[in-house]
Design a protein around this motif. Structure first.
Motif, mmCIF file in Angstrom:
data_model
loop_
_atom_site.group_PDB
_atom_site.id
_atom_site.type_symbol
_atom_site.label_atom_id
_atom_site.label_comp_id
_atom_site.label_asym_id
_atom_site.label_seq_id
_atom_site.Cartn_x
_atom_site.Cartn_y
_atom_site.Cartn_z
ATOM 1 N N ASP A 188 0.811 -1.136 -0.046
ATOM 2 C CA ASP A 188 -0.006 0.104 0.016
ATOM 3 C C ASP A 188 0.933 1.277 -0.115
ATOM 4 N N LYS A 189 0.369 2.475 0.355
ATOM 5 C CA LYS A 189 1.094 3.470 0.242
ATOM 6 C C LYS A 189 2.470 3.686 1.214
ATOM 7 N N ASP A 190 1.924 3.133 2.508
ATOM 8 C CA ASP A 190 3.439 3.304 3.228
ATOM 9 C C ASP A 190 4.272 2.397 3.104
ATOM 10 N N GLY A 191 3.591 1.021 2.570
ATOM 11 C CA GLY A 191 4.686 -0.228 2.303
ATOM 12 C C GLY A 191 5.733 0.176 1.008
ATOM 13 N N ASN A 192 5.137 0.674 -0.029
ATOM 14 C CA ASN A 192 5.649 1.171 -1.185
ATOM 15 C C ASN A 192 6.497 2.374 -1.013
ATOM 16 N N GLU A 193 6.174 3.510 -0.085
ATOM 17 C CA GLU A 193 7.014 4.235 0.142
ATOM 18 C C GLU A 193 8.223 4.027 0.975
ATOM 19 N N LEU A 194 8.137 2.879 1.893
ATOM 20 C CA LEU A 194 9.191 2.565 2.482
ATOM 21 C C LEU A 194 10.406 1.765 1.451
ATOM 22 N N MET A 195 9.753 1.174 0.698
ATOM 23 C CA MET A 195 10.859 0.456 -0.354
ATOM 24 C C MET A 195 11.399 1.366 -1.084
ATOM 25 N N ASP A 196 10.456 2.667 -1.646
ATOM 26 C CA ASP A 196 11.238 3.501 -2.453
ATOM 27 C C ASP A 196 12.403 4.175 -1.595
ATOM 28 N N ILE A 197 12.121 4.436 -0.273
ATOM 29 C CA ILE A 197 13.540 4.949 0.602
ATOM 30 C C ILE A 197 14.303 4.052 0.550
ATOM 31 N N LEU A 198 14.391 2.928 0.855
ATOM 32 C CA LEU A 198 15.249 1.955 0.931
ATOM 33 C C LEU A 198 16.054 1.581 -0.435
ATOM 34 N N THR A 199 15.197 1.711 -1.422
ATOM 35 C CA THR A 199 15.720 1.519 -2.759
ATOM 36 C C THR A 199 16.726 2.586 -3.072
ATOM 37 N N GLN A 200 16.204 4.004 -2.912
ATOM 38 C CA GLN A 200 17.129 5.191 -3.025
ATOM 39 C C GLN A 200 18.308 4.997 -2.276
ATOM 40 N N LYS A 201 18.158 4.935 -0.925
ATOM 41 C CA LYS A 201 19.453 4.697 -0.211
ATOM 42 C C LYS A 201 20.483 3.761 -0.692
ATOM 43 N N VAL A 202 20.020 2.529 -1.370
ATOM 44 C CA VAL A 202 20.769 1.562 -2.035
ATOM 45 C C VAL A 202 21.566 2.190 -3.103
ATOM 46 N N LYS A 203 20.853 2.953 -3.988
ATOM 47 C CA LYS A 203 21.449 3.659 -5.147
ATOM 48 C C LYS A 203 22.323 4.928 -4.626
ATOM 49 N N ASP A 204 22.044 5.389 -3.354
ATOM 50 C CA ASP A 204 23.240 6.390 -2.917
ATOM 51 C C ASP A 204 24.278 5.813 -2.342
ATOM 52 N N GLY A 205 24.542 4.479 -2.379
ATOM 53 C CA GLY A 205 25.657 3.643 -1.911
ATOM 54 C C GLY A 205 25.635 3.260 -0.423
ATOM 55 N N LEU A 206 24.534 3.215 0.230
ATOM 56 C CA LEU A 206 24.471 2.724 1.576
ATOM 57 C C LEU A 206 24.194 1.240 1.564
ATOM 58 N N GLU A 207 24.597 0.576 2.509
ATOM 59 C CA GLU A 207 24.393 -0.846 2.719
ATOM 60 C C GLU A 207 22.874 -0.875 3.562
ATOM 61 N N VAL A 208 22.016 -1.765 2.610
ATOM 62 C CA VAL A 208 20.761 -1.633 3.132
ATOM 63 C C VAL A 208 20.255 -3.099 3.475
ATOM 64 N N ARG A 209 19.869 -3.546 4.439
ATOM 65 C CA ARG A 209 19.642 -5.124 4.526
ATOM 66 C C ARG A 209 17.996 -5.218 5.171
#
Length: 368
Positions: free
Chosen positions: A159-180
């Motif tokens: 839903d909105k919150d779940g997809n917003e979370l994933m968008d944030i995490l995906t962007q952080k991966v693209k920024d070079g962070l390690e995300v698990r």
């Protein structure tokens, strides 16, 4: 030899064979039950099942009755963890000498001796009971992450919150962070699968606790991971009862959602990281965590907060000394004025019932 004699011999052979199987099943189950410290009531129930439906009873026990699993991963940071435990014990002993804390910390000492995660001082703890406030705090922390994000949730809704979370995490991966990211195999079934695929394609680390497809033939069917933990840069952590989804902000069919979660800054982040690390190592065999220094901020040990906390974890990996029911009992038994309980699930065992009845009978204000 007549046909009747042959038939009787076959029947006798089958009877002897079944008897051997029954005896072997009972011996095996008894050994397993002793290893797992099985509840005596369950013990006799399973013995009856074994006697009446061998060898199906043995298979049923392996499939439904077992309570324990062991984490297969081992800490890479045993020296650090050992020093943390020693420091926690010393902090607890020091606080016990302070009359302001000593009585309340009797509970912490009981749980510490039972194996609960470390007791810590020097924390700043914020409590959230509103889903919108919590969501805003977590998402702001995630957006401000600079090094690493470690996160596990039972449910992430599509839903909105779940997809917003994933968008944030995906962007952080693209920024070079390690995300698990770790999710439960049952809880994530209707999760944001497309967003998770984009997260993985960007280089995010993803794992699923007990894939639901494998559970069809697994004795661990009921072993779910209901933990909700988010650790940002190793210095800010969240945990509690809220999952990720619009409904937890009151936008689902149940309306307003009352739950509780906390934000922790300080030394209390350390046991929360170790909890996540053990879950990850149990779940993931080919994508190990790096050294602990990569995930924990050095400022945790010198944080100037005044709050005390102790992380108490429950589940089949903590059996037979499950600290969660032990915590409830210790808190009820140490109460002097009131016991207020808010819970979505109420199915107390006999010892908890007795403790509540004793507290109420002694004049303590007990409200559920």
């Amino acid at each position: 030899m007549s046909f009747v004699d042959t038939f009787l011999n076959i029947i006798n052979f089958i009877s002897d064979f079944v008897m051997v199987i029954v005896v072997m099943d009972i011996i095996a189950i008894i050994l397993l039950m002793f290893m797992e410290r099985c509840d005596p009531r369950s013990f006799f129930a399973w013995i009856i099942v074994l006697l009446f439906v061998p060898p199906v009873g043995f298979i049923l026990y392996l499939y439904m009755g077992r309570t324990i699993y062991w984490h297969t991963g081992a800490y890479n940071d045993r020296d650090f963890w050992r020093s943390s435990l020693e420091g926690a014990r010393q902090d607890l002993e020091d606080d016990m000498g302070n009359e302001r804390y000593s009585e309340a910390l009797n509970v912490a000492k009981v749980l510490s001796n039972a194996g609960a995660d470390t007791y810590t001082r020097n924390n700043d703890i914020t409590v959230y009971t509103d889903g919108t406030e919590l969501k805003d705090a977590i998402f702001d922390s995630l957006r401000s992450a600079e090094k690493s994000i470690l996160i596990e949730y039972y449910i992430i809704r599509d839903d909105k919150d779940g997809n917003e979370l994933m968008d944030i995490l995906t962007q952080k991966v693209k920024d070079g962070l390690e995300v698990r990211l770790m999710a439960d195999g049952f809880g994530i079934k209707k999760g944001p699968s497309d967003a998770i695929k984009r997260f993985k394609a960007a280089g995010g680390h993803y794992s699923m606790f007990h894939y639901w497809v494998k559970l069809l033939l697994s004795p661990k069917k009921s072993h779910r991971n209901h933990r909700k933990i988010a650790i940002i840069d190793g210095k800010t952590a969240y945990c509690g009862g809220f999952n990720i989804g619009d409904e937890y902000r009151g936008e689902g069919p149940l309306g307003h959602w009352r739950d509780a979660s906390i934000k922790v800054e300080g030394r209390g982040v350390i046991p929360m990281y170790m909890n996540f690390a053990e879950d990850w190592r149990y779940t993931v065999k080919k994508d190990p965590l790096k050294d602990i220094d990569h995930y924990l901020d050095p400022s945790n040990g010198t944080h100037g907060g005044s709050d005390r906390m102790q992380l108490v974890s429950g589940g089949p990996d903590t059996m037979p000394n499950n600290q969660v029911p032990m915590q409830y009992l210790a808190m009820i038994q140490n109460a002097h004025e009131k016991v207020y309980i808010t819970t979505p699930y109420l199915d107390p065992d006999e010892s908890t019932k007795a403790a509540l009845m004793y507290a109420a009978g002694s004049g303590i204000d007990v409200r559920i």
